[in-house]
Design a protein around this motif. Sequence first.
Motif, PDB file in Angstrom:
ATOM      1  N   PRO A   1      -3.615  34.913 -40.154  1.00 39.96           N
ATOM      2  CA  PRO A   1      -3.308  36.185 -39.250  1.00 39.96           C
ATOM      3  C   PRO A   1      -3.378  36.021 -37.703  1.00 39.96           C
ATOM      4  O   PRO A   1      -3.118  37.169 -37.062  1.00 39.96           O
ATOM      5  N   LEU A   2      -3.889  35.079 -37.446  1.00 37.71           N
ATOM      6  CA  LEU A   2      -3.954  34.793 -35.798  1.00 37.71           C
ATOM      7  C   LEU A   2      -2.657  34.357 -35.310  1.00 37.71           C
ATOM      8  O   LEU A   2      -1.695  34.067 -36.133  1.00 37.71           O
ATOM      9  N   PRO A   3      -2.275  34.486 -33.996  1.00 39.16           N
ATOM     10  CA  PRO A   3      -1.188  33.996 -33.408  1.00 39.16           C
ATOM     11  C   PRO A   3      -0.948  32.488 -33.497  1.00 39.16           C
ATOM     12  O   PRO A   3      -1.894  31.573 -33.565  1.00 39.16           O
ATOM     13  N   ARG A   4       0.250  31.978 -33.979  1.00 41.22           N
ATOM     14  CA  ARG A   4       0.709  30.816 -34.247  1.00 41.22           C
ATOM     15  C   ARG A   4       0.565  29.803 -32.991  1.00 41.22           C
ATOM     16  O   ARG A   4       1.236  30.469 -32.081  1.00 41.22           O
ATOM     17  N   ALA A   5      -0.264  28.798 -33.136  1.00 34.84           N
ATOM     18  CA  ALA A   5      -0.180  28.165 -31.716  1.00 34.84           C
ATOM     19  C   ALA A   5      -0.405  26.624 -32.051  1.00 34.84           C
ATOM     20  O   ALA A   5      -1.308  26.542 -32.856  1.00 34.84           O
ATOM     21  N   GLY A   6      -0.552  25.692 -31.169  1.00 37.54           N
ATOM     22  CA  GLY A   6      -1.174  24.571 -31.110  1.00 37.54           C
ATOM     23  C   GLY A   6      -1.048  23.683 -32.620  1.00 37.54           C
ATOM     24  O   GLY A   6      -1.783  22.686 -32.639  1.00 37.54           O
ATOM     25  N   ALA A   7       0.073  23.728 -33.167  1.00 33.65           N
ATOM     26  CA  ALA A   7       0.132  22.862 -34.394  1.00 33.65           C
ATOM     27  C   ALA A   7       0.436  21.307 -33.901  1.00 33.65           C
ATOM     28  O   ALA A   7       0.782  20.950 -32.734  1.00 33.65           O
ATOM     29  N   PHE A   8       0.461  20.587 -34.732  1.00 32.81           N
ATOM     30  CA  PHE A   8       0.705  19.061 -34.654  1.00 32.81           C
ATOM     31  C   PHE A   8       2.154  18.783 -33.858  1.00 32.81           C
ATOM     32  O   PHE A   8       3.192  19.459 -34.504  1.00 32.81           O
ATOM     33  N   PRO A   9       2.024  18.224 -32.916  1.00 28.72           N
ATOM     34  CA  PRO A   9       1.185  17.331 -32.366  1.00 28.72           C
ATOM     35  C   PRO A   9       0.635  17.544 -31.332  1.00 28.72           C
ATOM     36  O   PRO A   9       0.642  16.783 -30.203  1.00 28.72           O
TER      37      PRO A   9
END
Length: 404
Positions: free
Chosen positions: A190-198
């Motif tokens: 439920p937090l903001p989506r960010a920083g996924a791979f890579p």
Amino acid sequence: MAFFTYRHQPLTTLYFLYTGLSLLLVRVPYWTIRYALPSKRPLPWSLGRIVLVKCYRVFIAAIFRTTPAIFATDHAAVEKSGKGDELGLVWVDPAPELVVDEIEEAARTNGIEAVRRAGYWYGKRGPDGKAGQPAGEDEKVIYTLHGGGFVMGSAHPSFPTSNISNRMLTYAKGYERIFHIDYRLASTDPLPRAGAFPAALVDALAGYKYLVRKLGFRPHNIVIMGESAGGNLGLQLTRYLAQHTSLPGLGHAPPRAQLLLSPTSDWGNTQHGPGSSFVRNRDNDMVHAFFDGWVTRALVGSLPPDAAWTNVWISPGSLRLPHPEGLFRDLPPTCLIVGGAEMTLDPVKTVRDRITADCGEGVVHYVEIPNGTHVPMIQAWHEPESTKGFEAAAKWLESLETAR
């Protein structure tokens, strides 16, 4: 686990207050009574060690019910405060040209772009007292990637894992400086989506280019070091540099070696069965909450869900990699240091075996510290295992000089 249910104030404060009181009034007294007799302890630890490990486990779980923002660092604010030079703060330019092939595809899928990142220097300063001076003649450097499950942590010297770099400087002969890149962290609902791979790898590549191109360090004088998630990232970075022979501006520039401390290697949870280290060491470790699903979802982002166990960059120790043979070829000397009592032990052994199969027996130096939890070198109280880890790392670094 219900993730981040208490992320808003005043619920965050109230939940941490509840956690602290429950530890003080209920859990610590219970553990003290339960483990008072050495025969009742799962390992030959002191009573204080057992209680501390369990307290850390509760604290980490509390973070996943509230917010990882308690570890967030505003690097621009550090700079504005006038303490940047004192703390070794520098800024690293993005290096989008280094993001190629399947990593470029993954970055496109997850909306990851190369951006400027902060970094921190530990150790020797220049004549002007500032950090980030050009490399000296044939100077060696350790390039470090912090842990925190890819979702928390910081390169800032106030973060607990900075203890590793500070102590390493006293053990590693011939190394006077250590550089940390503050790579982007992953997050999802439920937090903001960010920083996924890579994202973390893109930032780590920029840090490597900064060392080589801006400061003039020779690749054969760079040792990549990472702990926990940073160990996973260190392996990502080293594989990428070793297996790409014509990166723009770098060419073929693998590091001298990699030092991986308890690298978290199986985010797809393929080694959680009966008798696995995740089961048999469950009472001895503190990292349970990292493997309850949220971190994996944050890492994978918009990639197919099975990337958690089929993507070697994310889970090099997965037992469900379709064809692991050859994926770990061409790696430089590698030292793996792991705790014998940690939950993530088995996937590290899988990584060890795969590197050995692809590169030969002499490439991997494996150190398993009996009775050590996950990255025992982090905690000053985790003795004698912590010191054993530093001594083993120092001895291995010295062996690299002998082999030159």
